[in-house]
Design a protein around this motif. Structure first.
Motif, mmCIF file in Angstrom:
data_model
loop_
_atom_site.group_PDB
_atom_site.id
_atom_site.type_symbol
_atom_site.label_atom_id
_atom_site.label_comp_id
_atom_site.label_asym_id
_atom_site.label_seq_id
_atom_site.Cartn_x
_atom_site.Cartn_y
_atom_site.Cartn_z
ATOM 1 N N LYS A 116 0.834 -1.214 0.000
ATOM 2 C CA LYS A 116 0.000 0.000 0.000
ATOM 3 C C LYS A 116 0.864 1.258 0.000
ATOM 4 C CE LYS A 116 -4.003 -1.938 2.393
ATOM 5 N NZ LYS A 116 -4.757 -1.931 3.652
ATOM 6 N N LYS A 117 1.947 1.229 0.781
ATOM 7 C CA LYS A 117 2.837 2.387 0.877
ATOM 8 C C LYS A 117 3.598 2.622 -0.421
ATOM 9 C CE LYS A 117 3.555 1.865 5.832
ATOM 10 N NZ LYS A 117 4.512 1.482 6.885
ATOM 11 N N LEU A 118 3.916 1.559 -1.141
ATOM 12 C CA LEU A 118 4.703 1.671 -2.357
ATOM 13 C C LEU A 118 3.878 2.027 -3.585
ATOM 14 C CD1 LEU A 118 7.097 -1.377 -1.882
ATOM 15 C CD2 LEU A 118 7.646 1.041 -1.595
ATOM 16 N N LYS A 119 2.581 1.794 -3.544
ATOM 17 C CA LYS A 119 1.738 2.104 -4.709
ATOM 18 C C LYS A 119 1.648 3.611 -4.877
ATOM 19 C CE LYS A 119 -1.302 -1.885 -4.976
ATOM 20 N NZ LYS A 119 -2.670 -2.363 -4.853
ATOM 21 N N PRO A 120 1.710 4.072 -6.138
ATOM 22 C CA PRO A 120 1.583 5.528 -6.362
ATOM 23 C C PRO A 120 0.158 5.989 -6.028
ATOM 24 C CG PRO A 120 1.695 4.336 -8.449
ATOM 25 C CD PRO A 120 1.910 3.334 -7.356
ATOM 26 N N ASN A 121 0.048 7.225 -5.618
ATOM 27 C CA ASN A 121 -1.249 7.805 -5.307
ATOM 28 C C ASN A 121 -2.070 7.901 -6.577
ATOM 29 O OD1 ASN A 121 -3.406 9.233 -4.401
ATOM 30 N ND2 ASN A 121 -2.187 10.705 -3.221
ATOM 31 N N LYS A 122 -3.245 7.325 -6.599
ATOM 32 C CA LYS A 122 -4.075 7.248 -7.820
ATOM 33 C C LYS A 122 -4.790 8.559 -8.114
ATOM 34 C CE LYS A 122 -4.750 2.332 -7.772
ATOM 35 N NZ LYS A 122 -5.684 1.222 -7.873
ATOM 36 N N ARG A 123 -4.766 9.546 -7.189
ATOM 37 C CA ARG A 123 -5.473 10.808 -7.435
ATOM 38 C C ARG A 123 -4.716 11.721 -8.387
ATOM 39 N NH1 ARG A 123 -6.342 12.593 -1.446
ATOM 40 N NH2 ARG A 123 -5.253 10.726 -0.924
ATOM 41 N N ASN A 124 -3.462 11.465 -8.646
ATOM 42 C CA ASN A 124 -2.665 12.357 -9.519
ATOM 43 C C ASN A 124 -2.942 12.100 -10.964
ATOM 44 O OD1 ASN A 124 -1.587 13.535 -7.317
ATOM 45 N ND2 ASN A 124 0.267 12.271 -7.309
#
Length: 124
Positions: A116-124
């Motif tokens: 979860k910490k390594l996944k890029p933020n999907k809001r960008n």
């Protein structure tokens, strides 16, 4: 006991001999299937349901396997086929396996958090 199957067969006035012919087996084998001693396979459930003019879900029942644990070992009795299979597993082995399963669950949770910490933020 396959109560749904037996009950509906009797309601329709069918004999075990008639039903045994539907699934191409002998009467004694059909009797063991109806009593739950021998497994009824999916294709047989379909043939029986068709003969009784009902959906398979209305008559199909599964006999669960039984697991008995005492102080010395675990005995597994699989009644799903034409045989019974008994296997004894010492308690110390079961304890080790349960400890290992608990460890794997903890490691899995840690990896999920890290993922979860390594996944890029999907809001960008």
């Amino acid at each position: 006991m396959m109560e749904k199957l037996k009950s509906l067969r009797k309601q329709r006035g069918y004999t075990q001999e008639y039903m045994s012919k539907i699934i191409s087996t002998d009467v004694s084998n059909y009797s063991r299937k109806e009593s739950g001693d021998v497994r009824i396979y999916d294709d047989e459930w379909e043939k029986l349901a068709k003969a009784l003019d009902v959906p398979v879900e209305e008559i199909k029942e599964e006999k669960p396997s039984s697991i008995v644990q005492n102080n010395d070992n675990l005995t597994f009795n699989d009644n799903s086929g034409n045989y019974n299979y008994y296997c004894s597993i010492p308690n110390h082995i079961l304890d080790n396996l349960n400890d290992y399963i608990a460890l794997l669950k903890k490691q899995n949770e840690a990896l999920e958090e890290e993922n979860k910490k390594l996944k890029p933020n999907k809001r960008n």
